[in-house]
Design an enzyme around this catalytic site. Sequence first.
Site, PDB file in Angstrom:
ATOM      1  N   LYS A 146       0.823  -1.217   0.000  1.00 39.18           N
ATOM      2  CA  LYS A 146       0.000   0.000   0.000  1.00 39.18           C
ATOM      3  C   LYS A 146       0.853   1.262   0.000  1.00 39.18           C
ATOM      4  O   LYS A 146       0.488   2.264  -0.603  1.00 39.18           O
ATOM      5  CB  LYS A 146      -0.974   0.006   1.175  1.00 39.18           C
ATOM      6  CG  LYS A 146      -2.095  -0.994   0.976  1.00 39.18           C
ATOM      7  CD  LYS A 146      -3.358  -0.658   1.727  1.00 39.18           C
ATOM      8  CE  LYS A 146      -4.468  -1.570   1.266  1.00 39.18           C
ATOM      9  NZ  LYS A 146      -5.667  -1.517   2.062  1.00 39.18           N
ATOM     10  N   LYS A 189      -5.371  -9.272  -6.763  1.00 40.78           N
ATOM     11  CA  LYS A 189      -6.559  -9.393  -5.919  1.00 40.78           C
ATOM     12  C   LYS A 189      -7.652  -8.419  -6.379  1.00 40.78           C
ATOM     13  O   LYS A 189      -7.338  -7.291  -6.764  1.00 40.78           O
ATOM     14  CB  LYS A 189      -6.134  -9.035  -4.475  1.00 40.78           C
ATOM     15  CG  LYS A 189      -7.159  -9.319  -3.407  1.00 40.78           C
ATOM     16  CD  LYS A 189      -6.532  -9.073  -2.036  1.00 40.78           C
ATOM     17  CE  LYS A 189      -6.497  -7.604  -1.699  1.00 40.78           C
ATOM     18  NZ  LYS A 189      -7.499  -7.153  -0.761  1.00 40.78           N
ATOM     19  N   LYS A 208     -10.864  -2.728  -3.794  1.00 43.76           N
ATOM     20  CA  LYS A 208     -11.681  -1.512  -3.857  1.00 43.76           C
ATOM     21  C   LYS A 208     -10.969  -0.387  -4.599  1.00 43.76           C
ATOM     22  O   LYS A 208     -11.586   0.463  -5.223  1.00 43.76           O
ATOM     23  CB  LYS A 208     -11.955  -1.000  -2.448  1.00 43.76           C
ATOM     24  CG  LYS A 208     -12.806  -1.890  -1.597  1.00 43.76           C
ATOM     25  CD  LYS A 208     -12.729  -1.358  -0.180  1.00 43.76           C
ATOM     26  CE  LYS A 208     -13.483  -2.202   0.783  1.00 43.76           C
ATOM     27  NZ  LYS A 208     -13.050  -1.994   2.155  1.00 43.76           N
TER      28      LYS A 208
HETATM   29  N1  AQP Z   1     -10.328  -9.972  -3.127  1.00 43.56           N
HETATM   30  C1  AQP Z   1     -10.717 -10.439  -1.948  1.00 43.56           C
HETATM   31  N2  AQP Z   1     -11.038 -11.747  -1.814  1.00 43.56           N
HETATM   32  C2  AQP Z   1     -11.446 -12.244  -0.600  1.00 43.56           C
HETATM   33  N3  AQP Z   1     -11.572 -11.468   0.507  1.00 43.56           N
HETATM   34  C3  AQP Z   1     -11.265 -10.158   0.402  1.00 43.56           C
HETATM   35  N4  AQP Z   1     -11.283  -9.141   1.272  1.00 43.56           N
HETATM   36  C4  AQP Z   1     -10.877  -7.997   0.680  1.00 43.56           C
HETATM   37  N5  AQP Z   1     -10.600  -8.234  -0.603  1.00 43.56           N
HETATM   38  C5  AQP Z   1     -10.825  -9.570  -0.814  1.00 43.56           C
HETATM   39  C6  AQP Z   1     -11.699  -9.302   2.678  1.00 43.56           C
HETATM   40  O1  AQP Z   1     -12.751  -8.378   2.920  1.00 43.56           O
HETATM   41  C7  AQP Z   1     -12.697  -7.982   4.293  1.00 43.56           C
HETATM   42  C8  AQP Z   1     -12.785  -6.499   4.375  1.00 43.56           C
HETATM   43  O2  AQP Z   1     -11.686  -5.922   3.712  1.00 43.56           O
HETATM   44  P1  AQP Z   1     -11.320  -4.427   4.068  1.00 43.56           P
HETATM   45  O3  AQP Z   1     -12.457  -3.568   3.734  1.00 43.56           O
HETATM   46  O4  AQP Z   1     -10.884  -4.353   5.447  1.00 43.56           O
HETATM   47  O5  AQP Z   1     -10.112  -4.001   3.273  1.00 43.56           O
HETATM   48  P2  AQP Z   1      -9.193  -4.425   2.124  1.00 43.56           P
HETATM   49  O6  AQP Z   1      -8.670  -5.798   2.329  1.00 43.56           O
HETATM   50  O7  AQP Z   1      -8.181  -3.386   2.039  1.00 43.56           O
HETATM   51  O8  AQP Z   1     -10.104  -4.351   0.875  1.00 43.56           O
HETATM   52  P3  AQP Z   1      -9.594  -4.154  -0.556  1.00 43.56           P
HETATM   53  O9  AQP Z   1     -10.758  -4.341  -1.420  1.00 43.56           O
HETATM   54  O10 AQP Z   1      -8.411  -5.006  -0.843  1.00 43.56           O
HETATM   55  O11 AQP Z   1      -9.183  -2.627  -0.576  1.00 43.56           O
HETATM   56  P4  AQP Z   1      -7.860  -1.934  -1.078  1.00 43.56           P
HETATM   57  O12 AQP Z   1      -8.137  -1.611  -2.466  1.00 43.56           O
HETATM   58  O13 AQP Z   1      -7.755  -0.726  -0.220  1.00 43.56           O
HETATM   59  O14 AQP Z   1      -6.706  -2.880  -0.919  1.00 43.56           O
HETATM   60  C9  AQP Z   1     -11.380  -8.539   4.864  1.00 43.56           C
HETATM   61  O15 AQP Z   1     -11.676  -9.681   5.641  1.00 43.56           O
HETATM   62  C10 AQP Z   1     -10.595  -8.915   3.639  1.00 43.56           C
HETATM   63  O16 AQP Z   1      -9.737 -10.012   3.899  1.00 43.56           O
END
Ligand code: AQP
Length: 340
Positions: free
Chosen positions: A111, A194, A197
Amino acid sequence: MRRVFSGVQPTGNLHLGNYLGAIKNFVLLQNDHECIYCVVDMHAITVKQDPKILKSNILEVAAAFVASGINPEKSVIFVQSQVSAHAELAWIFNCTARLGWLNRMTQFKEKAGKNRENASAGLYTYPVLMAADILAYHATHVPVGDDQRQHLELARDIAQKFNNDFKADYFPITEPVIMGNATRVMSLRDGKNKMSKSDVSDYSRLNLTDSADDISNKIRKAKTDPLPLPNESCLYSEKKFNEDIIANRPEAVNLLSIYSALSNESLKEVVLKFSEKQFSFFKNELNQLSVETLSPITKEMRKLLEDKFYLEGILNNGADKANSIAEPILKDTKEIVGFY
Ligand code: AQP
């Protein structure tokens, strides 16, 4: 009784990965566990947020929880910043965690990227706050996607070191719950990344707010390869693809895993069902299943978001319940540490 805790960041664009990797499992666990689910706004501000958008994203996550089937009568749903124990315990754990541990966290490296000097200190200590989130409730089980595995190991290390340092058998050593057939949903545009968001391409993910047409377009355009779908030889076991197909056909692996998680059919059943079929045929089936699963959630989310008062009631009530669990634990912790 086992106590479950998990959180989702209100950073917009909630997607299929968040649903299959986390929220769907939150719903399943509430049948036989005491469950606490949190909108982790303090984690969200580790990267820059527009305050107005953050506020509306908080309600959106709460709506997604309820629309997906989390029952606010059964489970606690609340906003992290409304329970000050998270911040207070995080400070104590900042003094327990070692710099060497944090330096190994791959999510920070990804990140912060090349501009590391400019990343917030909060982004660096994010996993310490996550340990505080979990341990403020003495949670024994934490359902998350596969990307959070390393952070959960750190929460276990923190609990263990705290207990050793103070010779107190106080914090539980939490178990990760990484379940289902889509623990790491990959981007629809690139099966090696992955679903996320923050991906600039909206075509990389199915958002929980997408219409049926959006879903169809995205699945139609999802990246594939020129071969037909694989046959049974692509499986290492009933539940796992072999390394070769994961390395060489990541998009096929991703779409079949999504289908399996959405349909609740085993990977083997899904592979046999579509063995050597064309992607065009499979995509039609996947589209139908995705719309069937996601559209009712999207519709319910929209309805809930029209009743802000109702959602705020759930969150206020949840914050009261969360506070009543976390406060005595924080008080004990302060006593153990030697605060006056
Ligand atoms: N691609 C994924 N597959 C399975 N699980 C996922 N999670 C996130 N992406 C995937 C799970 O969703 C829960 C909440 O995630 P979060 O909102 O805390 O943050 P994150 O992991 O940062 O989400 P993103 O989508 O990956 O955002 P960015 O773009 O900021 O990196 C967690 O349990 C996570 O494991």
